[in-house]
Design a protein around this motif. Structure first.
Motif, PDB file in Angstrom:
ATOM      1  N   TRP A 142       3.629   5.516 -13.208  1.00  0.00           N
ATOM      2  CA  TRP A 142       2.946   4.296 -12.735  1.00  0.00           C
ATOM      3  C   TRP A 142       2.008   4.636 -11.566  1.00  0.00           C
ATOM      4  O   TRP A 142       0.865   4.191 -11.518  1.00  0.00           O
ATOM      5  CB  TRP A 142       3.984   3.250 -12.324  1.00  0.00           C
ATOM      6  N   MET A 143       2.533   5.465 -10.621  1.00  0.00           N
ATOM      7  CA  MET A 143       1.718   5.849  -9.463  1.00  0.00           C
ATOM      8  C   MET A 143       0.439   6.563  -9.919  1.00  0.00           C
ATOM      9  O   MET A 143      -0.655   6.289  -9.429  1.00  0.00           O
ATOM     10  CB  MET A 143       2.512   6.791  -8.531  1.00  0.00           C
ATOM     11  N   ALA A 144       0.612   7.498 -10.857  1.00  0.00           N
ATOM     12  CA  ALA A 144      -0.549   8.275 -11.330  1.00  0.00           C
ATOM     13  C   ALA A 144      -1.577   7.341 -11.960  1.00  0.00           C
ATOM     14  O   ALA A 144      -2.786   7.454 -11.727  1.00  0.00           O
ATOM     15  CB  ALA A 144      -0.082   9.322 -12.332  1.00  0.00           C
ATOM     16  N   GLN A 145      -1.066   6.383 -12.712  1.00  0.00           N
ATOM     17  CA  GLN A 145      -1.949   5.442 -13.396  1.00  0.00           C
ATOM     18  C   GLN A 145      -2.654   4.535 -12.375  1.00  0.00           C
ATOM     19  O   GLN A 145      -3.835   4.228 -12.508  1.00  0.00           O
ATOM     20  CB  GLN A 145      -1.091   4.653 -14.399  1.00  0.00           C
ATOM     21  N   GLN A 146      -1.922   4.141 -11.328  1.00  0.00           N
ATOM     22  CA  GLN A 146      -2.521   3.283 -10.295  1.00  0.00           C
ATOM     23  C   GLN A 146      -3.575   4.018  -9.479  1.00  0.00           C
ATOM     24  O   GLN A 146      -4.546   3.431  -9.021  1.00  0.00           O
ATOM     25  CB  GLN A 146      -1.434   2.785  -9.325  1.00  0.00           C
ATOM     26  N   ARG A 147      -3.327   5.320  -9.288  1.00  0.00           N
ATOM     27  CA  ARG A 147      -4.237   6.106  -8.457  1.00  0.00           C
ATOM     28  C   ARG A 147      -5.611   6.256  -9.133  1.00  0.00           C
ATOM     29  O   ARG A 147      -6.628   6.367  -8.469  1.00  0.00           O
ATOM     30  CB  ARG A 147      -3.612   7.482  -8.214  1.00  0.00           C
ATOM     31  N   GLN A 175       0.829  -1.214   0.000  1.00  0.00           N
ATOM     32  CA  GLN A 175       0.000   0.000   0.000  1.00  0.00           C
ATOM     33  C   GLN A 175       0.858   1.257   0.000  1.00  0.00           C
ATOM     34  O   GLN A 175       1.759   1.416   0.831  1.00  0.00           O
ATOM     35  CB  GLN A 175      -0.917   0.003   1.227  1.00  0.00           C
ATOM     36  N   TYR A 176       0.544   2.125  -0.933  1.00  0.00           N
ATOM     37  CA  TYR A 176       1.202   3.428  -1.003  1.00  0.00           C
ATOM     38  C   TYR A 176       0.259   4.462  -0.410  1.00  0.00           C
ATOM     39  O   TYR A 176      -0.944   4.405  -0.654  1.00  0.00           O
ATOM     40  CB  TYR A 176       1.492   3.806  -2.450  1.00  0.00           C
ATOM     41  N   VAL A 232      -3.508   8.428   3.361  1.00  0.00           N
ATOM     42  CA  VAL A 232      -3.955   9.636   2.661  1.00  0.00           C
ATOM     43  C   VAL A 232      -5.254   9.316   1.920  1.00  0.00           C
ATOM     44  O   VAL A 232      -5.234   8.609   0.911  1.00  0.00           O
ATOM     45  CB  VAL A 232      -2.887  10.127   1.653  1.00  0.00           C
ATOM     46  N   PRO A 233      -6.397   9.810   2.438  1.00  0.00           N
ATOM     47  CA  PRO A 233      -7.666   9.463   1.806  1.00  0.00           C
ATOM     48  C   PRO A 233      -7.694   9.919   0.340  1.00  0.00           C
ATOM     49  O   PRO A 233      -7.233  11.009   0.018  1.00  0.00           O
ATOM     50  CB  PRO A 233      -8.700  10.251   2.629  1.00  0.00           C
ATOM     51  N   GLY A 234      -8.164   9.057  -0.510  1.00  0.00           N
ATOM     52  CA  GLY A 234      -8.287   9.407  -1.920  1.00  0.00           C
ATOM     53  C   GLY A 234      -7.011   9.197  -2.717  1.00  0.00           C
ATOM     54  O   GLY A 234      -7.042   9.185  -3.938  1.00  0.00           O
ATOM     55  N   ALA A 235      -5.870   9.064  -2.030  1.00  0.00           N
ATOM     56  CA  ALA A 235      -4.605   8.911  -2.761  1.00  0.00           C
ATOM     57  C   ALA A 235      -4.018   7.519  -2.585  1.00  0.00           C
ATOM     58  O   ALA A 235      -3.035   7.177  -3.228  1.00  0.00           O
ATOM     59  CB  ALA A 235      -3.593   9.944  -2.292  1.00  0.00           C
ATOM     60  N   ALA A 236      -4.626   6.718  -1.697  1.00  0.00           N
ATOM     61  CA  ALA A 236      -4.058   5.408  -1.396  1.00  0.00           C
ATOM     62  C   ALA A 236      -4.108   4.499  -2.625  1.00  0.00           C
ATOM     63  O   ALA A 236      -5.081   4.509  -3.386  1.00  0.00           O
ATOM     64  CB  ALA A 236      -4.807   4.779  -0.235  1.00  0.00           C
ATOM     65  N   VAL A 237      -3.030   3.746  -2.784  1.00  0.00           N
ATOM     66  CA  VAL A 237      -2.949   2.787  -3.877  1.00  0.00           C
ATOM     67  C   VAL A 237      -2.589   1.448  -3.263  1.00  0.00           C
ATOM     68  O   VAL A 237      -1.699   1.365  -2.424  1.00  0.00           O
ATOM     69  CB  VAL A 237      -1.858   3.223  -4.886  1.00  0.00           C
ATOM     70  N   SER A 238      -3.300   0.411  -3.668  1.00  0.00           N
ATOM     71  CA  SER A 238      -3.030  -0.903  -3.111  1.00  0.00           C
ATOM     72  C   SER A 238      -2.765  -1.883  -4.238  1.00  0.00           C
ATOM     73  O   SER A 238      -3.519  -1.970  -5.202  1.00  0.00           O
ATOM     74  CB  SER A 238      -4.236  -1.361  -2.283  1.00  0.00           C
ATOM     75  N   THR A 239      -1.659  -2.614  -4.117  1.00  0.00           N
ATOM     76  CA  THR A 239      -1.363  -3.613  -5.133  1.00  0.00           C
ATOM     77  C   THR A 239      -0.916  -4.894  -4.416  1.00  0.00           C
ATOM     78  O   THR A 239      -1.030  -4.969  -3.194  1.00  0.00           O
ATOM     79  CB  THR A 239      -0.332  -3.056  -6.151  1.00  0.00           C
TER      80      THR A 239
END
Ligand code: CUA
Length: 337
Positions: free
Chosen positions: A228-233, A132-133, A137-144
Motif C-alpha cells: 500500500w505504501m509503495a502504491q501511495q508513494r 502523513q507518512y 523525507v523529501p520525495g518519500a512523503a505520503v499524505s492521506t
C-alpha cells in the motif's frame, strides 16, 4: 388507575435503552473491546475500578441496612473515633495507594516503547484528519486523509498536531485519548494485535462539524501495508481517457489545486494545502471525515454540495458544475480509465 399502555411504553423504552447500552459493548469504537496492548491495559484498569467501586457500594449498602434494620439490642457498638480511623482514613489510604501504584505501573504499557518502529504525523483540522507518512523525507512523503494504515503487531508512534483548534484523537479499540493542540506536538503510541478496521472519532468539541470528524485505523499484515505504501508513494497516473483529461482541466479551471494536491498529475503541485491530498483518493474507504462511503456518487455529491454534506466546512459547494462535468472530475480523481 394505571394506564396499561403507558406502562408498556415505558417498559419498551427501558428495554430499548438497555439494549442500546449493551450494544455499546459490542466492539465498534468500544474501549471495552480492546484490540491492542494500550487499550487492553486501559480496559483492565477500568474493570478493576468498576469492580472495586461496586464492592465499596455493596459494603456501604450493607452498613446502611445494618444501621437501619438491625434490632438496637443486637447492634455491635462502634466508637466514632474507631469508625473514622478505619473507614475514613485507613481504608481510603490503602485502596487509593494501591490504585495509584497500579495506575502508574500500567502507564508503562499505555505509553509504549520510547522508539517505536514507525512514526506517523496526524493533524486534526476542521473537520478532517490529515495523515502523513515520512513527512520529513523529501520525495518519500505520503499524505492521506481520515485513514491510518498500520502494520499488525507493530508499535506506531503518532505525532499529533493541530493548526486551528484543539481536537482529540481517540480510537478506543487501540488506545486512550490524546489531544491535538495548536503549537504543540503530542505523542500517542498505538498497536493493533490483529488485522481489522478500527473506527476513531474526534473527542473534543471543535466546531460545527465536530461530530463528522471520524477516521479509521486499518491494521494490515506487513506485506500488504508495504504494498500500500509503495502504491501511495507513486504519483497519480496521467488520465488515460478523454473524460479523465477533461476532468483534469475542470480541476484546474475551478482552482481546486489551491486547496488540494494531486501528486504528479499534469504538474499539479506537491506541498500540503488547505484540503486533503487527493492523490489515490480511490483507495480510501471513506470520504468527508469518515462520514460517507467512498464511491463515485458520494464523491460527486461532496464536490457539488459540500456545504450540504458538511455545513461550515472550508470547502465551497460547486452547484454550477453540470452532471457531465462532475462525472469527468470524479473519473479524473479516481484515476479511472
Ligand atoms: Cu475535531 Cu472535534
Amino acid at each position: 388507575m394505571h394506564d396499561v399502555s403507558l406502562i408498556n411504553r415505558q417498559h419498551r423504552t427501558c428495554l430499548a435503552a438497555a439494549l442500546t447500552l449493551l450494544t455499546g459493548c459490542g466492539g465498534v469504537q468500544s474501549s471495552l473491546a480492546p484490540k491492542g496492548p494500550a487499550a487492553a491495559e486501559i480496559a483492565h484498569l477500568s474493570w478493576i475500578m468498576f469492580i472495586g467501586a461496586a464492592l465499596i457500594l455493596l459494603l456501604v449498602m450493607v452498613l446502611a441496612w445494618y444501621a437501619m434494620y438491625r434490632a438496637p439490642d443486637k447492634r455491635v457498638p462502634v466508637t466514632p473515633n474507631k469508625l473514622i480511623m478505619a473507614g475514613g482514613l485507613a481504608f481510603p489510604a490503602i485502596t487509593l495507594t494501591a490504585l495509584l501504584v497500579y495506575g502508574v505501573w500500567s502507564m508503562g504499557s499505555i505509553r509504549g516503547a520510547p522508539q517505536p518502529e514507525l512514526t506517523i504525523d496526524v493533524t486534526g483540522k476542521q473537520w478532517w484528519w490529515e495523515v502523513q507518512y515520512q513527512r520529513d523525507v523529501p520525495g518519500a512523503a505520503v499524505s492521506t486523509a481520515n485513514e491510518i494504515r498500520i502494520p499488525v503487531g507493530v508499535q506506531v508512534r503518532l505525532r499529533l498536531h493541530s493548526n486551528d483548534v484543539i481536537h482529540s484523537f481517540w480510537v478506543p479499540n487501540l488506545a486512550g485519548k490524546m489531544d491535538a493542540m495548536p503549537g504543540r506536538v503530542n505523542s500517542l503510541v498505538i498497536q493493533a494485535d490483529s488485522e481489522g478496521v478500527f473506527r476513531g472519532q474526534c473527542a473534543e468539541f471543535c466546531g460545527a462539524q465536530h461530530a463528522r470528524m471520524a477516521f479509521f485505523v486499518i491494521a494490515q499484515p506487513r506485506g500488504e501495508f508495504e504494498a500500500w505504501m509503495a502504491q501511495q508513494r507513486a504519483p497519480a497516473a496521467a488520465p488515460a481517457s478523454e473524460l479523465g483529461r477533461r476532468g483534469a482541466q475542470i480541476f484546474r479551471d475551478n482552482a481546486c489545486m489551491e486547496c488540494h494536491t494531486v501528486r504528479g498529475s499534469d504538474g499539479i503541485a506537491v506541498e500540503t494545502r488547505l484540503g486533503p491530498d487527493l492523490t489515490h483518493i480511490a483507495n480510501r474507504t471513506h470520504l468527508a471525515g469518515g462520514t460517507l462511503k467512498n464511491n463515485r456518487d458520494n464523491l460527486k455529491r461532496i464536490i457539488a454540495d459540500s456545504q450540504g454534506v458538511k455545513p461550515g466546512s472550508h470547502m465551497p459547494s460547486f452547484p454550477d458544475l453540470g452532471a457531465d462535468e462532475l462525472e469527468a472530475l470524479a473519473v479524473y480523481l479516481e484515476g479511472s480509465p
